[in-house]
Design a protein around this motif. Structure first.
Motif, PDB file in Angstrom:
ATOM      1  N   PHE A  21     -25.393  15.832  21.136  1.00  0.00           N
ATOM      2  CA  PHE A  21     -24.201  15.048  20.861  1.00  0.00           C
ATOM      3  C   PHE A  21     -22.980  15.956  20.996  1.00  0.00           C
ATOM      4  N   ARG A 129     -33.819  12.179  15.153  1.00  0.00           N
ATOM      5  CA  ARG A 129     -32.370  12.372  15.252  1.00  0.00           C
ATOM      6  C   ARG A 129     -31.949  13.463  14.279  1.00  0.00           C
ATOM      7  N   GLY A 133     -28.370  16.236  17.832  1.00  0.00           N
ATOM      8  CA  GLY A 133     -28.662  15.229  18.836  1.00  0.00           C
ATOM      9  C   GLY A 133     -30.051  14.665  18.650  1.00  0.00           C
ATOM     10  N   VAL A 196     -24.494   9.701  24.409  1.00  0.00           N
ATOM     11  CA  VAL A 196     -23.978  10.973  23.915  1.00  0.00           C
ATOM     12  C   VAL A 196     -22.573  10.818  23.358  1.00  0.00           C
ATOM     13  N   ARG A 197     -21.713  10.105  24.055  1.00  0.00           N
ATOM     14  CA  ARG A 197     -20.325   9.992  23.642  1.00  0.00           C
ATOM     15  C   ARG A 197     -20.168   9.195  22.346  1.00  0.00           C
ATOM     16  N   ARG A 199     -22.613   8.936  20.172  1.00  0.00           N
ATOM     17  CA  ARG A 199     -23.534   9.556  19.208  1.00  0.00           C
ATOM     18  C   ARG A 199     -24.489   8.521  18.598  1.00  0.00           C
ATOM     19  N   THR A 200     -25.022   7.658  19.443  1.00  0.00           N
ATOM     20  CA  THR A 200     -25.925   6.620  18.987  1.00  0.00           C
ATOM     21  C   THR A 200     -27.191   6.631  19.833  1.00  0.00           C
ATOM     22  N   SER A 201     -28.215   6.010  19.306  1.00  0.00           N
ATOM     23  CA  SER A 201     -29.471   5.829  20.047  1.00  0.00           C
ATOM     24  C   SER A 201     -30.088   4.509  19.614  1.00  0.00           C
TER      25      SER A 201
END
Length: 257
Positions: A21, A129, A133, A196-197, A199-201
């Motif tokens: 991240f 997580r 990242g 990445v930008r 910061r989620t998945s």
């Protein structure tokens, strides 16, 4: 986008890595593969600079058909998969058939994807997580190293393991959980998408495109499908004596025939 090789504990046919991240999209990956083609130059990883990077384990049967080009074993399928994704996105990847786990990092939009085939391959892929990242690996201990101590057991997963009794094995957790809290598995026909930008998945369905067939042609289509599948599998391995354990059933005798 920055992509680099990860110094990690990997063995044959294994995949491990990080998606960080950071303000600048970056990742690390380590992978080893088992060659499937005779004389194949194994290409486990393609670093696509500012474009699409790709790492693969397993085998894809219909790569040439999906790409609509002649695929050379010496070229490496990671390059072809990256081109398929660049041109068609997730829909194009959903047409791939085989037993595989695919990692793709798209530097154009700062997103990473991990695809698991429709039967879940034979190698679980774990992920967690952290503040840095998303850490993922086919080896659980690589993921655990990224987690601070103490680690907590997942009690619900423990019950799931004790109560499960599947056809393949007893005491297998039949869902995304593991025995360690906050460590998950990527299930069959799913894709882990990492932004990445933002910061989620998230885990999203990843269903391979299925072609419907007429019911009254079922017998003939079944035999043709077995012939086609066996021909593809045999062509992917070096010439060697083939054998099968007989159960006096129609299926094993037909395969030997």
């Amino acid at each position: 986008m920055k992509g680099s090789k990860l110094t990690d504990d990997v063995h044959r046919n294994s995949l491990s890595g990080w998606v960080f991240f950071d303000e600048t999209p970056s990742f690390e990956v380590a992978t080893q593969r088992i060659p499937w083609h005779q004389g194949e130059t194994v290409s486990p990883f393609l670093n696509g600079a500012d474009g699409v990077s790709c790492a693969v384990i397993g085998c894809i049967h219909n790569l040439a058909e999906v790409a609509q080009v002649e695929v050379s074993p010496s070229e490496g399928d990671t390059c072809v998969i990256a081109k398929i994704f660049e041109s068609g996105g997730l829909d194009a990847v959903s047409q791939l058939e085989g037993i595989y786990t695919i990692f793709i990092f798209d530097g154009r939009n700062g997103k990473g994807y991990i695809f698991q085939d429709d039967v879940g391959s034979n190698i679980p892929l774990y992920f967690t997580r952290t503040s840095r990242g998303i850490r993922f690996s086919t080896r659980l201990r690589n993921v655990l190293k990224a987690m601070p101590a103490p680690r907590e057991p997942d009690i619900e997963a423990c019950f799931d393991a004790l109560l499960s009794d599947t056809y393949y094995s007893a005491n297998v957790i039949p869902n995304h959980r593991t025995l360690v809290r906050n460590v998950h598995k990527i299930m069959p026909e799913t894709c882990l998408e990492i932004d990445v930008r933002e910061r989620t998945s998230r885990v999203r369905p990843f269903s391979r495109i299925q072609w419907m067939t007429r019911f009254d042609n079922g017998d003939r289509n079944l035999l043709n499908a077995v012939d086609t599948s066996m021909t593809k599998h045999v062509s992917l391995i070096s010439p060697a004596p083939l054998g099968a354990t007989l159960s006096s059933g129609y299926d094993t005798n037909y395969l030997l025939h």
